[in-house]
Motif scaffolding. Structure first.
Motif, PDB file in Angstrom:
ATOM      1  N   LEU A 135      -2.045   8.713   0.145  1.00  0.00           N
ATOM      2  CA  LEU A 135      -2.385   9.880  -1.161  1.00  0.00           C
ATOM      3  C   LEU A 135      -1.219  10.462  -1.325  1.00  0.00           C
ATOM      4  O   LEU A 135      -0.652  10.750  -2.512  1.00  0.00           O
ATOM      5  CB  LEU A 135      -3.714  10.460  -0.933  1.00  0.00           C
ATOM      6  CG  LEU A 135      -4.872   9.735  -1.235  1.00  0.00           C
ATOM      7  CD1 LEU A 135      -6.076  10.391  -1.014  1.00  0.00           C
ATOM      8  CD2 LEU A 135      -5.044   9.363  -2.807  1.00  0.00           C
ATOM      9  N   ALA A 136      -0.649  11.199  -0.246  1.00  0.00           N
ATOM     10  CA  ALA A 136       0.447  12.153  -0.279  1.00  0.00           C
ATOM     11  C   ALA A 136       1.639  11.311  -1.015  1.00  0.00           C
ATOM     12  O   ALA A 136       2.334  12.035  -1.842  1.00  0.00           O
ATOM     13  CB  ALA A 136       0.636  12.629   1.149  1.00  0.00           C
ATOM     14  N   LYS A 137       1.838  10.121  -0.607  1.00  0.00           N
ATOM     15  CA  LYS A 137       3.103   9.511  -0.987  1.00  0.00           C
ATOM     16  C   LYS A 137       2.680   8.817  -2.484  1.00  0.00           C
ATOM     17  O   LYS A 137       4.047   8.523  -3.192  1.00  0.00           O
ATOM     18  CB  LYS A 137       3.321   8.015  -0.184  1.00  0.00           C
ATOM     19  CG  LYS A 137       3.871   8.451   1.296  1.00  0.00           C
ATOM     20  CD  LYS A 137       3.858   7.303   1.943  1.00  0.00           C
ATOM     21  CE  LYS A 137       4.243   7.794   3.552  1.00  0.00           C
ATOM     22  NZ  LYS A 137       4.240   6.533   4.320  1.00  0.00           N
ATOM     23  N   HIS A 138       1.712   8.402  -2.795  1.00  0.00           N
ATOM     24  CA  HIS A 138       1.472   7.919  -4.109  1.00  0.00           C
ATOM     25  C   HIS A 138       0.540   8.498  -5.275  1.00  0.00           C
ATOM     26  O   HIS A 138       0.316   8.137  -6.134  1.00  0.00           O
ATOM     27  CB  HIS A 138       0.543   6.648  -3.847  1.00  0.00           C
ATOM     28  CG  HIS A 138       1.567   5.556  -2.901  1.00  0.00           C
ATOM     29  ND1 HIS A 138       2.467   4.878  -3.345  1.00  0.00           N
ATOM     30  CD2 HIS A 138       1.373   5.407  -1.684  1.00  0.00           C
ATOM     31  CE1 HIS A 138       3.067   4.252  -2.322  1.00  0.00           C
ATOM     32  NE2 HIS A 138       2.447   4.349  -1.327  1.00  0.00           N
ATOM     33  N   ARG A 139       0.277   9.863  -4.973  1.00  0.00           N
ATOM     34  CA  ARG A 139      -0.427  10.541  -5.775  1.00  0.00           C
ATOM     35  C   ARG A 139       0.108  10.826  -7.124  1.00  0.00           C
ATOM     36  O   ARG A 139      -0.895  10.473  -7.983  1.00  0.00           O
ATOM     37  CB  ARG A 139      -0.586  12.317  -5.212  1.00  0.00           C
ATOM     38  CG  ARG A 139      -1.282  13.261  -6.033  1.00  0.00           C
ATOM     39  CD  ARG A 139      -1.488  14.452  -5.428  1.00  0.00           C
ATOM     40  NE  ARG A 139      -2.071  14.457  -4.084  1.00  0.00           N
ATOM     41  CZ  ARG A 139      -3.179  14.143  -3.576  1.00  0.00           C
ATOM     42  NH1 ARG A 139      -4.239  14.014  -4.376  1.00  0.00           N
ATOM     43  NH2 ARG A 139      -3.567  14.119  -2.103  1.00  0.00           N
ATOM     44  N   ARG A 140       1.184  10.839  -7.494  1.00  0.00           N
ATOM     45  CA  ARG A 140       1.607  11.112  -8.632  1.00  0.00           C
ATOM     46  C   ARG A 140       1.751   9.669  -9.588  1.00  0.00           C
ATOM     47  O   ARG A 140       1.469   9.777 -10.686  1.00  0.00           O
ATOM     48  CB  ARG A 140       3.185  11.763  -8.731  1.00  0.00           C
ATOM     49  CG  ARG A 140       3.217  13.063  -8.375  1.00  0.00           C
ATOM     50  CD  ARG A 140       4.619  13.679  -8.500  1.00  0.00           C
ATOM     51  NE  ARG A 140       4.625  15.278  -8.354  1.00  0.00           N
ATOM     52  CZ  ARG A 140       5.423  15.541  -7.292  1.00  0.00           C
ATOM     53  NH1 ARG A 140       6.488  14.891  -6.776  1.00  0.00           N
ATOM     54  NH2 ARG A 140       5.461  16.915  -7.050  1.00  0.00           N
ATOM     55  N   GLN A 141       1.861   8.807  -8.752  1.00  0.00           N
ATOM     56  CA  GLN A 141       1.934   7.449  -9.349  1.00  0.00           C
ATOM     57  C   GLN A 141       0.505   7.133  -9.845  1.00  0.00           C
ATOM     58  O   GLN A 141       0.425   6.229 -11.008  1.00  0.00           O
ATOM     59  CB  GLN A 141       2.421   6.451  -8.345  1.00  0.00           C
ATOM     60  CG  GLN A 141       2.584   4.991  -8.913  1.00  0.00           C
ATOM     61  CD  GLN A 141       3.089   4.191  -7.968  1.00  0.00           C
ATOM     62  OE1 GLN A 141       3.357   4.274  -6.758  1.00  0.00           O
ATOM     63  NE2 GLN A 141       2.952   2.879  -8.163  1.00  0.00           N
ATOM     64  N   TYR A 142      -0.546   7.356  -9.244  1.00  0.00           N
ATOM     65  CA  TYR A 142      -1.825   7.003  -9.709  1.00  0.00           C
ATOM     66  C   TYR A 142      -2.567   8.069 -10.308  1.00  0.00           C
ATOM     67  O   TYR A 142      -3.992   8.305 -10.429  1.00  0.00           O
ATOM     68  CB  TYR A 142      -2.674   6.254  -8.575  1.00  0.00           C
ATOM     69  CG  TYR A 142      -2.010   4.985  -8.231  1.00  0.00           C
ATOM     70  CD1 TYR A 142      -1.912   3.914  -8.905  1.00  0.00           C
ATOM     71  CD2 TYR A 142      -0.943   4.924  -7.285  1.00  0.00           C
ATOM     72  CE1 TYR A 142      -1.590   2.693  -8.451  1.00  0.00           C
ATOM     73  CE2 TYR A 142      -0.227   3.855  -6.743  1.00  0.00           C
ATOM     74  CZ  TYR A 142      -0.792   2.727  -7.164  1.00  0.00           C
ATOM     75  OH  TYR A 142      -0.122   1.674  -7.269  1.00  0.00           O
ATOM     76  N   ALA A 143      -2.085   9.341 -10.578  1.00  0.00           N
ATOM     77  CA  ALA A 143      -2.686  10.570 -10.968  1.00  0.00           C
ATOM     78  C   ALA A 143      -3.467  10.348 -12.187  1.00  0.00           C
ATOM     79  O   ALA A 143      -3.061   9.558 -13.119  1.00  0.00           O
ATOM     80  CB  ALA A 143      -1.728  11.739 -11.432  1.00  0.00           C
ATOM     81  N   ASP A 160      -3.436  14.923  -9.727  1.00  0.00           N
ATOM     82  CA  ASP A 160      -2.079  15.217  -9.741  1.00  0.00           C
ATOM     83  C   ASP A 160      -1.430  16.059  -8.662  1.00  0.00           C
ATOM     84  O   ASP A 160      -0.236  16.328  -8.444  1.00  0.00           O
ATOM     85  CB  ASP A 160      -1.551  15.545 -11.124  1.00  0.00           C
ATOM     86  CG  ASP A 160      -2.216  16.915 -11.599  1.00  0.00           C
ATOM     87  OD1 ASP A 160      -3.123  17.338 -11.022  1.00  0.00           O
ATOM     88  OD2 ASP A 160      -1.841  17.144 -12.761  1.00  0.00           O
ATOM     89  N   SER A 161      -2.417  16.829  -8.068  1.00  0.00           N
ATOM     90  CA  SER A 161      -2.079  17.817  -6.955  1.00  0.00           C
ATOM     91  C   SER A 161      -3.155  17.772  -6.015  1.00  0.00           C
ATOM     92  O   SER A 161      -4.173  17.221  -6.183  1.00  0.00           O
ATOM     93  CB  SER A 161      -1.914  19.174  -7.422  1.00  0.00           C
ATOM     94  OG  SER A 161      -3.251  19.736  -7.891  1.00  0.00           O
ATOM     95  N   GLU A 162      -2.820  17.896  -4.642  1.00  0.00           N
ATOM     96  CA  GLU A 162      -3.623  17.944  -3.543  1.00  0.00           C
ATOM     97  C   GLU A 162      -4.574  18.829  -3.676  1.00  0.00           C
ATOM     98  O   GLU A 162      -5.734  18.342  -2.866  1.00  0.00           O
ATOM     99  CB  GLU A 162      -2.771  18.206  -2.101  1.00  0.00           C
ATOM    100  CG  GLU A 162      -3.322  17.830  -1.028  1.00  0.00           C
ATOM    101  CD  GLU A 162      -2.508  17.793   0.016  1.00  0.00           C
ATOM    102  OE1 GLU A 162      -3.233  17.804   1.330  1.00  0.00           O
ATOM    103  OE2 GLU A 162      -1.410  17.507   0.001  1.00  0.00           O
ATOM    104  N   LEU A 163      -4.588  19.851  -3.980  1.00  0.00           N
ATOM    105  CA  LEU A 163      -5.785  20.892  -3.982  1.00  0.00           C
ATOM    106  C   LEU A 163      -6.141  21.441  -5.446  1.00  0.00           C
ATOM    107  O   LEU A 163      -5.263  22.014  -5.982  1.00  0.00           O
ATOM    108  CB  LEU A 163      -5.501  21.956  -3.140  1.00  0.00           C
ATOM    109  CG  LEU A 163      -6.597  22.998  -2.619  1.00  0.00           C
ATOM    110  CD1 LEU A 163      -7.689  22.287  -1.684  1.00  0.00           C
ATOM    111  CD2 LEU A 163      -5.836  24.231  -1.651  1.00  0.00           C
ATOM    112  N   ARG A 164      -7.335  21.526  -5.711  1.00  0.00           N
ATOM    113  CA  ARG A 164      -7.922  21.810  -6.973  1.00  0.00           C
ATOM    114  C   ARG A 164      -8.586  23.215  -6.941  1.00  0.00           C
ATOM    115  O   ARG A 164      -8.605  23.899  -7.723  1.00  0.00           O
ATOM    116  CB  ARG A 164      -8.853  20.745  -7.709  1.00  0.00           C
ATOM    117  CG  ARG A 164      -8.113  19.665  -8.209  1.00  0.00           C
ATOM    118  CD  ARG A 164      -7.403  19.969  -9.595  1.00  0.00           C
ATOM    119  NE  ARG A 164      -6.994  19.041 -10.378  1.00  0.00           N
ATOM    120  CZ  ARG A 164      -6.159  18.979 -11.241  1.00  0.00           C
ATOM    121  NH1 ARG A 164      -5.479  20.160 -11.717  1.00  0.00           N
ATOM    122  NH2 ARG A 164      -5.767  17.808 -11.948  1.00  0.00           N
TER     123      ARG A 164
END
Length: 70
Positions: free
Chosen positions: A15-23, A62-66
């Motif tokens: 998730l840390a590596k691909h979060r933006r790609q699959y946001a 799109d971010s780790e913490l909402r």
């Protein structure tokens, strides 16, 4: 138990590596392997079920913490 912790660590790292790609999409992860992704949760759950795995299914933000707490 260590197998579960290893899998959770792999999923967090993925998730840390691909979060933006699959946001904004739903994803099914099994360790560091993406089983399925889509904007439809139903499609992702169905694909994970069809693959015969008990994958982590989540909506990728799109971010780790909402929410940080009270």
């Amino acid at each position: 138990e260590s197998v579960v912790k290893d899998r959770e660590r792999l999923e967090r790292d993925w998730l840390a590596k691909h979060r933006r790609q699959y946001a904004g999409q739903w994803g099914a992860l099994l360790g560091d392997r993406l089983i399925s992704h889509s904007t439809s949760a139903r499609e992702v759950f169905s694909a994970a079920r069809a693959a015969g795995v008990k994958a982590l299914v989540l909506r990728v933000e799109d971010s780790e913490l909402r929410f940080a707490g009270w």
